[in-house]
Design a protein around this motif. Structure first.
Motif, PDB file in Angstrom:
ATOM      1  N   LYS A 168      36.776  35.288  36.543  1.00 27.26           N
ATOM      2  CA  LYS A 168      35.351  35.501  35.979  1.00 27.26           C
ATOM      3  C   LYS A 168      34.657  34.002  35.740  1.00 27.26           C
ATOM      4  N   CYS A 191      35.932  45.181  36.201  1.00 29.03           N
ATOM      5  CA  CYS A 191      34.723  45.636  35.529  1.00 29.03           C
ATOM      6  C   CYS A 191      34.207  46.903  35.198  1.00 29.03           C
ATOM      7  N   GLN A 192      35.288  47.742  36.015  1.00 35.67           N
ATOM      8  CA  GLN A 192      35.116  49.367  35.788  1.00 35.67           C
ATOM      9  C   GLN A 192      35.731  49.831  34.661  1.00 35.67           C
ATOM     10  N   GLN A 197      34.260  46.607  29.972  1.00 34.93           N
ATOM     11  CA  GLN A 197      32.632  46.817  29.922  1.00 34.93           C
ATOM     12  C   GLN A 197      32.368  46.515  27.980  1.00 34.93           C
ATOM     13  N   LEU A 200      32.684  42.793  27.466  1.00 38.41           N
ATOM     14  CA  LEU A 200      31.398  42.120  27.998  1.00 38.41           C
ATOM     15  C   LEU A 200      30.219  42.425  27.398  1.00 38.41           C
TER      16      LEU A 200
END
Length: 214
Positions: A168, A191-192, A197, A200
């Motif tokens: 990242k 990211c899933q 999530q 972030l």
């Protein structure tokens, strides 16, 4: 047990943030604005004289350095399976996290602060070029490790959280990372994850708050 994570956006403090979230731990987050030098204030230096985040304060005792934090979290919350159960794989996982800490991370930092590595006028681009050559060598090693794999081991572990931050951070420098297909696929899977999530979204909120206060 009272846990407080000292965290700053864009830093590797995201790593224990993700693993603590994965573990379902109850913890407070204390945001540190490194842009305005809050990590150099006396009150923070009492916790970590190295003036770095993350710091995880455990019942009043500060613990620093991501590899140590990841191991502590994995051992404190064994049900989360943040390290492999097999002793041989566990050591390999710790080795991989050490590579993230002492190999990949130092090759990322010159992109953000090239002046810390050479103070000659006009040397910034040269510093970045040399660092990124080493960074790309590191990413090739990891890309090979991820070939044909969803995670570094049989299931998600703290290693995945650590490398996620590394990749990242590399992406944030607008580097062309298209050649590292396995790393990109791993990043997409990370990211899933609900934990990622959540973290972030929190990071974005803190960045906005710091920007308004600037």
């Amino acid at each position: 047990m009272k846990l407080t994570l000292y965290y700053a956006p864009m830093t590797c403090a995201l790593v224990p943030f993700v693993t603590l979230t994965e573990a379902g731990a109850e913890f407070d987050v204390h945001n540190i604005n490194t842009r305005n030098g809050q990590n150099h204030k006396p009150e923070f230096l009492k916790l970590n004289p190295k003036h770095k985040v993350p710091v995880l304060v455990i019942d009043g005792e500060p613990l620093t350095e991501n590899v140590a934090l990841q191991i502590w979290i994995a051992r404190r919350f064994p049900a989360a399976k943040l390290l492999p159960a097999d002793p041989k794989d566990e050591i390999k996982a710790i080795s991989l996290m050490a590579f993230c800490a002492s190999g990949i991370h130092p090759h990322l930092t010159p992109n953000a602060r090239p002046q810390n590595y050479c103070d000659l006028p006009g040397s910034e681009e040269s510093v970045k070029r040399v660092a990124n050559k080493l960074l790309f060598e590191d990413l090739k090693v990891v890309d090979d490790l991820l070939a044909g794999r969803e995670w570094f081991f049989a299931h998600f572990t703290a290693c995945d959280a650590y490398f996620f931050w590394c990749f990242k951070r590399a992406l944030s420098f607008k580097l062309d990372l298209a050649a590292f297909g396995n790393c990109n696929a791993h990043f997409g899977r990370m990211c899933q994850r609900p934990s990622v999530q959540k973290v972030l979204a929190y990071e974005k909120k803190v960045q906005e708050e710091f920007a308004r206060a600037a």
